[in-house]
Design an enzyme around this catalytic site. Structure first.
Site, PDB file in Angstrom:
ATOM      1  N   LYS A  69       0.856  -1.188   0.000  1.00  0.00           N
ATOM      2  CA  LYS A  69       0.000   0.000   0.000  1.00  0.00           C
ATOM      3  C   LYS A  69       0.893   1.239   0.000  1.00  0.00           C
ATOM      4  CE  LYS A  69      -3.897   2.104   2.524  1.00  0.00           C
ATOM      5  NZ  LYS A  69      -4.852   1.976   3.640  1.00  0.00           N
ATOM      6  N   SER A  95      -9.875   2.293   2.542  1.00  0.00           N
ATOM      7  CA  SER A  95      -8.910   2.991   1.728  1.00  0.00           C
ATOM      8  C   SER A  95      -7.908   2.074   1.020  1.00  0.00           C
ATOM      9  CB  SER A  95      -8.140   3.981   2.595  1.00  0.00           C
ATOM     10  OG  SER A  95      -7.341   3.307   3.548  1.00  0.00           O
ATOM     11  N   SER A 144     -10.283  -0.148   6.680  1.00  0.00           N
ATOM     12  CA  SER A 144      -9.642  -0.061   5.362  1.00  0.00           C
ATOM     13  C   SER A 144      -8.976  -1.331   4.858  1.00  0.00           C
ATOM     14  CB  SER A 144      -8.626   1.074   5.353  1.00  0.00           C
ATOM     15  OG  SER A 144      -9.307   2.281   5.176  1.00  0.00           O
TER      16      SER A 144
END
Ligand code: GLN
Length: 492
Positions: free
Chosen positions: A79, A154, A178
């Site tokens: 990420k 997210s 997330s």
């Protein structure tokens, strides 16, 4: 081999160990897939073919010398919130579009020690604020199951990359859902560990008392392999717990579903906005667990109504403080021709942050301001304690708690929910972060539009092995986790 992307992490590990293929072949295979397919999915912000192939060659050399670990040569996507030395780290924001970190996050460094090959950095909502990945400065990532839908957020880039078979597994972070919500929207398994289990060093902060990194993959078994890399004490993170991590792979069969007491919170299944298909799939999965020997126990979680307001005070309050460091002075975006220092701060931040981030900075600053601190922030902290106590009381009579991960399946891109509507979609995930507990999402079927539905299991502190193990048993008995989006079937 053309189907290397179909192999599980265990199969990749065994294949590399048995010289069925090299890390270079495997890495090239994934890079080819990314080059061919990611234009449609847009899961990667940065792909790093040169570094990846160099790491793959180093992994192959290590194997030859007999020094390889279990995961040496297995590719991963990180990420874009984890700092990577020498590779851009953007947190999905214009303000960090030009930021190259001088050091690796602990999670990234541990990945290197384990021999993982970094394919690149994957997209996310700006500073991890959001539930759709649409707030990224780099554009919306698409859901591999339906390209006109969001992958969730997210950690939407992590989820989309794995669901489209553009990475075998990926790191994510979870401040209020997330990891679990995008895993749910994309048909994956994702684990949010207990607060303090995974180091936050080098993980760009959103709300520090809630942020936690964790694995996202196709199965509990694959998650366990990545968890073995990510978990552990780190003296550079003062909230990292100094307790040895488990061997999550060895523990995959440590908990039997037989006799497991699963709490079903009354309040959770009457939430307005809970989609009928989501409810049915989750109930069917619970029935399956019951058939496997679990006992379903109705429980009360009386603080449910307080989750969204409490989280949306505490998270923005911490964010407003954390994001002060992005001032256009030391690194990141700086506005053109500032007339003085105030102008430089104001314009760099107004031009560098997107609207959702600015909204949260404003809410947080307001909640922390002298006149409102007691009324909002302090009160939210007190309610946070009550939410935690609610869970602890429930764990006196049950082993895990079941819930949907989200009230709906994936939204259409551009559905332009107003902010409060979007915040309400976090109802099932945010209390877990407020309490610091671990929780896992597992895919349990599809809605009428063939979009994945997820079951969430919440555990007591440090019960990651138990959660992975329960989902592993479920996945031995079912095949939802083996279903692939059509785009993942594309060959290269
Ligand atoms: N959707 C939640 C938010 O916008 C959670 C995000 C996260 O876990 N980073 O804050």
């Amino acid at each position: 081999m053309t189907d290397l992307h179909r192999l599980s992490i265990r199969e990749l590990s065994e294949g590399l160990a048995g010289s069925k293929f090299s890390s270079r072949e495997l890495t090239e295979h994934y890079l080819k897939r990314i080059a061919k397919i990611d234009a449609q999915v847009q899961s990667y912000v940065t792909v790093t073919p040169e570094q990846a192939l160099a790491q793959a060659d180093a992994a192959d050399a290590l194997r030859k010398s007999g020094m390889a670990n279990v995961l040496t040569g297995v590719p991963v996507a990180h990420k874009d919130i984890f700092c990577t030395q020498g590779i851009k780290t953007t947190a999905g924001s214009k303000i960090l579009d030009n930021f190259i970190s001088p050091y690796d996050a602990t999670v990234v460094a541990k990945g290197k020690v384990a021999g993982l090959v970094t394919l690149g950095k994957v997209n996310m909502d700006e500073f991890a604020m959001g539930s759709t990945s649409e707030s990224s400065y780099f554009g919306a990532t698409k859901n591999p199951w339906a390209l006109d839908h969001v992958p969730g957020g997210s950690s939407g880039g992590s989820a989309a990359a794995v669901a489209a078979d553009l990475a075998p597994f990926a790191t994510g972070t979870d401040t209020g859902g997330s990891i679990r919500q995008p895993a749910s929207f994309c048909g994956l398994t994702g684990l949010k560990p207990t607060y303090g289990r995974v180091s936050r060093f080098g993980m760009i902060a959103y709300a520090s008392s809630l942020d936690q990194g964790g694995p996202m993959a196709r199965s509990a078994e694959d998650c366990a392999y990545l968890m073995n890399v990510m978990a552990g004490h780190d003296e550079r993170d003062s909230t990292s717990v100094n307790v040895d991590a488990d061997d999550y792979v060895a523990n995959l069969n440590s908990t039997s579903v037989k006799g497991l007491r699963i709490g079903i919170p009354k309040q959770y299944f009457n939430v307005a906005g809970l989609d009928a298909d989501v409810k049915s799939r989750v109930e069917e999965s619970l029935k399956k667990l019951e058939d496997m020997g679990a006992t379903l126990v109705e429980i009360d979680l009386n603080m449910t109504d307080a989750y969204v307001p409490t989280y949306y005070l505490i998270a923005p309050a911490e964010a407003s403080s954390n994001l002060q460091r992005f001032d256009g002075v030391r690194y990141g975006y700086r506005c053109e021709n500032p007339v003085d220092l105030t102008d430089l701060y104001k314009r760099s931040r107004s031009e560098g942050f997107g609207p959702e981030v600015q909204r949260r900075i404003l809410i947080g600053t307001y909640a922390l301001s002298a006149g409102y601190y007691d009324a909002y922030y302090v009160k939210a902290q007190k309610v946070r304690r009550l939410i935690q106590q609610d869970f602890l009381k429930a764990f006196e009579s049950v082993d895990v708690i079941a819930a949907p991960s989200a009230p709906t399946t994936a939204y259409k891109i551009g559905a332009s929910l107003d902010p409060v509507e979007m915040y309400l979609g976090d109802i099932y995930t945010i209390a877990v972060n407020l309490a610091g507990l671990p929780a896992i999402n597992a895919p349990v079927g599809f809605d009428k539009d063939q979009l994945p539905v997820g079951l969430q299991l919440i555990g007591n502190y440090w019960s990651e092995s138990q959660l992975l193990s329960v989902v592993h048993q479920y996945q031995q008995a079912t095949d939802w986790h083996t279903k692939r989006a059509a785009i993942a079937e594309e060959t290269v």
